[in-house]
Design an enzyme around this catalytic site. Sequence first.
Site, mmCIF file in Angstrom:
data_model
loop_
_atom_site.group_PDB
_atom_site.id
_atom_site.type_symbol
_atom_site.label_atom_id
_atom_site.label_comp_id
_atom_site.label_asym_id
_atom_site.label_seq_id
_atom_site.Cartn_x
_atom_site.Cartn_y
_atom_site.Cartn_z
ATOM 1 N N ASP A 87 1.479 -9.313 6.432
ATOM 2 C CA ASP A 87 1.326 -10.400 5.458
ATOM 3 C C ASP A 87 2.381 -10.235 4.366
ATOM 4 O O ASP A 87 2.267 -9.326 3.552
ATOM 5 C CB ASP A 87 -0.084 -10.329 4.852
ATOM 6 C CG ASP A 87 -0.436 -11.525 4.001
ATOM 7 O OD1 ASP A 87 0.310 -12.520 4.020
ATOM 8 O OD2 ASP A 87 -1.471 -11.462 3.323
ATOM 9 N N HIS A 112 -5.104 -9.443 -3.207
ATOM 10 C CA HIS A 112 -5.116 -9.229 -1.752
ATOM 11 C C HIS A 112 -5.705 -7.861 -1.409
ATOM 12 O O HIS A 112 -6.443 -7.739 -0.430
ATOM 13 C CB HIS A 112 -3.714 -9.375 -1.163
ATOM 14 C CG HIS A 112 -3.325 -10.785 -0.886
ATOM 15 N ND1 HIS A 112 -3.868 -11.526 0.124
ATOM 16 C CD2 HIS A 112 -2.439 -11.594 -1.505
ATOM 17 C CE1 HIS A 112 -3.337 -12.739 0.131
ATOM 18 N NE2 HIS A 112 -2.464 -12.803 -0.861
ATOM 19 N N GLU A 134 3.178 -0.464 2.710
ATOM 20 C CA GLU A 134 4.059 -1.362 1.965
ATOM 21 C C GLU A 134 5.407 -1.416 2.677
ATOM 22 O O GLU A 134 6.020 -0.379 2.918
ATOM 23 C CB GLU A 134 4.243 -0.885 0.529
ATOM 24 C CG GLU A 134 2.943 -0.723 -0.243
ATOM 25 C CD GLU A 134 2.202 -2.025 -0.490
ATOM 26 O OE1 GLU A 134 2.830 -3.107 -0.428
ATOM 27 O OE2 GLU A 134 0.985 -1.965 -0.735
ATOM 28 N N ALA A 183 5.010 -7.824 -0.055
ATOM 29 C CA ALA A 183 5.281 -8.219 -1.441
ATOM 30 C C ALA A 183 5.609 -7.021 -2.319
ATOM 31 O O ALA A 183 5.096 -5.923 -2.108
ATOM 32 C CB ALA A 183 4.077 -8.960 -2.014
ATOM 33 N N GLY A 226 0.890 -21.348 7.260
ATOM 34 C CA GLY A 226 0.296 -22.230 6.264
ATOM 35 C C GLY A 226 1.163 -22.277 5.027
ATOM 36 O O GLY A 226 2.086 -21.476 4.860
ATOM 37 N N GLY A 262 -4.909 -20.590 2.470
ATOM 38 C CA GLY A 262 -5.998 -19.830 3.071
ATOM 39 C C GLY A 262 -5.567 -19.042 4.294
ATOM 40 O O GLY A 262 -6.407 -18.542 5.046
#
Length: 176
Positions: free
Chosen positions: A84, A49, A61, A35, A8, A13
């Site tokens: 993610d 998140h 991480e 991240a 996406g 979302g």
Amino acid sequence: MELTLVLGGLSSGKTALALSLAQRFIPPRVYIGTAEPIDQEMAQKIAQHRAERDESWQTVEAPLELGRALRESDKKEISLILVDGLGVWLGNLFAKKIDYQKYIIEFLDTLSFVETPLIIVSEEVGLGGISPSPEVRRWGEALGKLNQALAERAKRVALVVAGFPLWLKGGDYEPS
């Protein structure tokens, strides 16, 4: 390995869908975040998140060593690994001027050995414009090819737009 790929755009979302799909798996589950809090905005997004996940999640991480994080997580007694996201991970490699192709190959090779069900979140870059920056174009090209390689291996692929999934492959997997 059972792989679900959730694609996406920015704030589409995709993470919310991935977390909803993950609810089908009994805890404990592992969330691998890519991240780094490089600025206040990114630190806030990471905190947001984290707040979306309850204490049943183990957080790992992995801003650079994603292949290693997958291998180590797969050894644990868990029901699911959620990664993610790939666009940020690839951006980290580009920002540090690391041989991203080596890391992509290692990541894809690792997937061949992962036995735990896996949900991977990634940005879909094929719908945007062409950047005037050569580095951003290389990043988009690399992520697009990585997404294609993952989609080929995946049992299910969803494209999330405005919070709604469009199932491109294996659409039998409805969020809870």
